[in-house]
Every structure is written in C-alpha cells, then in structure tokens.
Write a protein that holds these residues in place. Structure first.
Motif, PDB file in Angstrom:
ATOM      1  N   SER A  13       4.517 -26.064  68.196  1.00  0.00           N
ATOM      2  CA  SER A  13       3.122 -25.283  68.415  1.00  0.00           C
ATOM      3  C   SER A  13       3.324 -23.860  67.963  1.00  0.00           C
ATOM      4  CB  SER A  13       2.454 -25.494  69.827  1.00  0.00           C
ATOM      5  OG  SER A  13       3.468 -25.294  70.723  1.00  0.00           O
ATOM      6  N   TYR A  41      -1.971 -35.590  64.022  1.00  0.00           N
ATOM      7  CA  TYR A  41      -1.091 -34.734  64.561  1.00  0.00           C
ATOM      8  C   TYR A  41      -1.487 -34.111  66.007  1.00  0.00           C
ATOM      9  CZ  TYR A  41      -3.965 -30.421  64.445  1.00  0.00           C
ATOM     10  OH  TYR A  41      -5.076 -29.556  64.545  1.00  0.00           O
ATOM     11  N   GLY A  43      -2.999 -31.906  67.511  1.00  0.00           N
ATOM     12  CA  GLY A  43      -3.985 -30.952  67.734  1.00  0.00           C
ATOM     13  C   GLY A  43      -4.047 -29.776  67.883  1.00  0.00           C
ATOM     14  N   THR A  45      -3.808 -25.545  67.044  1.00  0.00           N
ATOM     15  CA  THR A  45      -4.259 -25.070  65.912  1.00  0.00           C
ATOM     16  C   THR A  45      -3.448 -23.685  65.803  1.00  0.00           C
ATOM     17  OG1 THR A  45      -5.587 -23.782  67.175  1.00  0.00           O
ATOM     18  CG2 THR A  45      -6.600 -25.716  66.263  1.00  0.00           C
ATOM     19  N   MET A  49       1.823 -26.414  63.766  1.00  0.00           N
ATOM     20  CA  MET A  49       0.886 -27.420  63.882  1.00  0.00           C
ATOM     21  C   MET A  49      -0.462 -26.851  63.112  1.00  0.00           C
ATOM     22  SD  MET A  49       0.283 -29.177  67.686  1.00  0.00           S
ATOM     23  CE  MET A  49       1.448 -29.917  68.558  1.00  0.00           C
ATOM     24  N   ALA A  53      -2.409 -28.762  59.491  1.00  0.00           N
ATOM     25  CA  ALA A  53      -3.874 -29.143  59.776  1.00  0.00           C
ATOM     26  C   ALA A  53      -4.837 -28.112  58.790  1.00  0.00           C
ATOM     27  CB  ALA A  53      -4.312 -28.749  61.286  1.00  0.00           C
ATOM     28  N   GLY A  65      -6.861 -35.021  65.502  1.00  0.00           N
ATOM     29  CA  GLY A  65      -6.184 -34.357  66.276  1.00  0.00           C
ATOM     30  C   GLY A  65      -5.976 -35.179  67.604  1.00  0.00           C
ATOM     31  N   ILE A  67      -4.714 -34.482  71.528  1.00  0.00           N
ATOM     32  CA  ILE A  67      -4.351 -33.291  72.383  1.00  0.00           C
ATOM     33  C   ILE A  67      -4.688 -33.661  73.766  1.00  0.00           C
ATOM     34  CG2 ILE A  67      -6.328 -32.016  72.245  1.00  0.00           C
ATOM     35  CD1 ILE A  67      -4.459 -29.432  72.022  1.00  0.00           C
ATOM     36  N   LEU A  81     -10.660 -26.345  66.846  1.00  0.00           N
ATOM     37  CA  LEU A  81     -10.717 -27.750  66.994  1.00  0.00           C
ATOM     38  C   LEU A  81     -11.913 -28.435  66.280  1.00  0.00           C
ATOM     39  CD1 LEU A  81      -9.024 -28.120  70.543  1.00  0.00           C
ATOM     40  CD2 LEU A  81      -8.081 -28.954  68.346  1.00  0.00           C
ATOM     41  N   LEU A  84     -11.719 -30.037  63.079  1.00  0.00           N
ATOM     42  CA  LEU A  84     -11.358 -31.536  62.596  1.00  0.00           C
ATOM     43  C   LEU A  84     -12.141 -32.440  62.568  1.00  0.00           C
ATOM     44  CD1 LEU A  84      -8.417 -31.390  65.168  1.00  0.00           C
ATOM     45  CD2 LEU A  84      -8.211 -30.451  63.053  1.00  0.00           C
ATOM     46  N   LEU A  87     -11.418 -35.748  66.660  1.00  0.00           N
ATOM     47  CA  LEU A  87     -10.482 -35.043  67.766  1.00  0.00           C
ATOM     48  C   LEU A  87     -10.477 -35.911  69.127  1.00  0.00           C
ATOM     49  CD1 LEU A  87      -8.924 -32.648  69.118  1.00  0.00           C
ATOM     50  CD2 LEU A  87     -11.185 -31.703  70.003  1.00  0.00           C
TER      51      LEU A  87
END
Length: 203
Positions: A13, A41, A43, A45, A49, A53, A65, A67, A81, A84, A87
């Motif tokens: 991350s 993956y 999640g 940002t 990571m 994305a 994502g 998370i 997020l 995406l 999520l």
C-alpha cells in the motif's frame, strides 16, 4: 478450456523506494484489463495498490476492491474508491482474504511488505494442501522476490516442502508478461478448483 476470468494482485500500500515498483503495478493492471480480465485487489488507492487499480481503470478494466472497514482511511480515500465498479467492505482481514480467494482465478504478488508475503504464502499453503490449482505468480520486479524463491528452494532441499509439485509459483520478471503466463498455466488444468469450503472456513 481456459477458465481464467479474474486475477488477484497482492502488493504494497506504499510505493517503496524504487519508482519501478509502482510502474510495474500500473503495467500489470493495464495488462489485466486489456486481456478482458477482472482485477481483484485489496482496495487501497495509494502506493503500488493504487497504481495497479489505476492501470486497470485507465484501460477500461473491471476492478473489485476488497478492504476491511478499518483500513479505508489508512490505505484509501472514499473519493478514489468511488471509481471502482465494485467495492466490498469487510469486517476484518480474515474475511477480506477469503473473499479475495473466492473471487480470483489466479494470484500475483508484486513487491510489498509483510502483509503481501503473508497473503501469497497462505495461497501457496492452500495449494500444497490440495485445496486449489489456481496459478500463482511472483512478479519479480528488479529481482525483488529472489530471496523468497531462494528460501522456497532451500525449504524443498531440506525436506520441509513434501508436496513441492503442488507449490510451483511462476516467477516472471516482466510485468507485461504476467497475464500471458497465467493464461498458459490456466489452460494446463481442467479448471482452477474452488477449494474445499469446509476446510477453508477453518483456516
């Protein structure tokens, strides 16, 4: 028949100290999207990571994502997020890992820290136990995973990996060659197994 539809990417991350890592993440994400596969993956940002994305999204790919709630403000921003197309927010890390496994047909470890190592080693452990035959790849960017592969060879040589034929992670140096390697590996088995749910639930 090749049944690869989604690829799970484990990675840091944070960006690491070498910009080549984030660049590799972006290229891998783009390659996954260009192949018409879904990226699964963690999640985040930020860091590698975020680069994975971003690469997938910019290439028009589908991104899931996953998370834990407590990491949303640490590894991501809610605004990012929103980009995406799927999520999933979990209650804890354990649930996150299970969902990532269930939704993925292959696994790739880009450079990362202890969490990345833990995730890919667990996937290899499940393969060793015969719970799945999904392709596993070490994205060996700039030789990052050389110590890990040397350790695996050492474990095998010393007699601690008794079913080494089940744990054969692919080691690919070029991030743009990873998807092709996964597709070849995916076509060599009838289908990636879903795993034995009753056993997985106990892990």
């Amino acid at each position: 028949m090749n049944t690869i539809r989604s690829v799970c990417v484990y990675c840091g991350s944070s960006p690491g100290r070498n910009e080549i890592y984030a660049k590799a993440g972006h290229l891998l994400g783009r390659s996954i999207a260009k192949a018409g596969l879904r990226l699964i993956y963690g999640g985040g940002t930020k860091g590698i990571m975020g680069a994975v994305a971003e690469g997938a999204l910019k290439a028009g790919g589908k991104v899931t994502g996953i998370i834990p709630r407590f990491l949303i403000n640490r590894e991501a921003t809610e605004t990012a997020l929103d980009r995406l197309d799927e999520l999933l927010v979990t209650d804890n890390m354990h649930e996150r890992k299970h969902k990532m496994f269930e939704k993925s047909d292959a696994f790739v470890a880009l450079p990362g820290g202890i969490g990345t190592v833990e995730e890919i080693v667990e996937i290899m452990t499940w393969a060793q136990l015969g719970h799945h035959r999904k392709p596993i790849v070490f994205a060996n960017i700039n030789g990052f995973w050389d110590p890990m592969t040397a350790l695996l060879d050492h474990m095998t040589a010393e007699g601690f990996i008794h079913t080494a034929q089940r744990v054969k992670p692919l080691v690919v140096n070029d991030p743009e060659a990873i998807v092709a390697a996964i597709m070849v590996a995916g076509s060599s088995v009838d289908a990636p197994t879903e795993g034995v749910q009753s056993v997985i639930d106990k892990m």
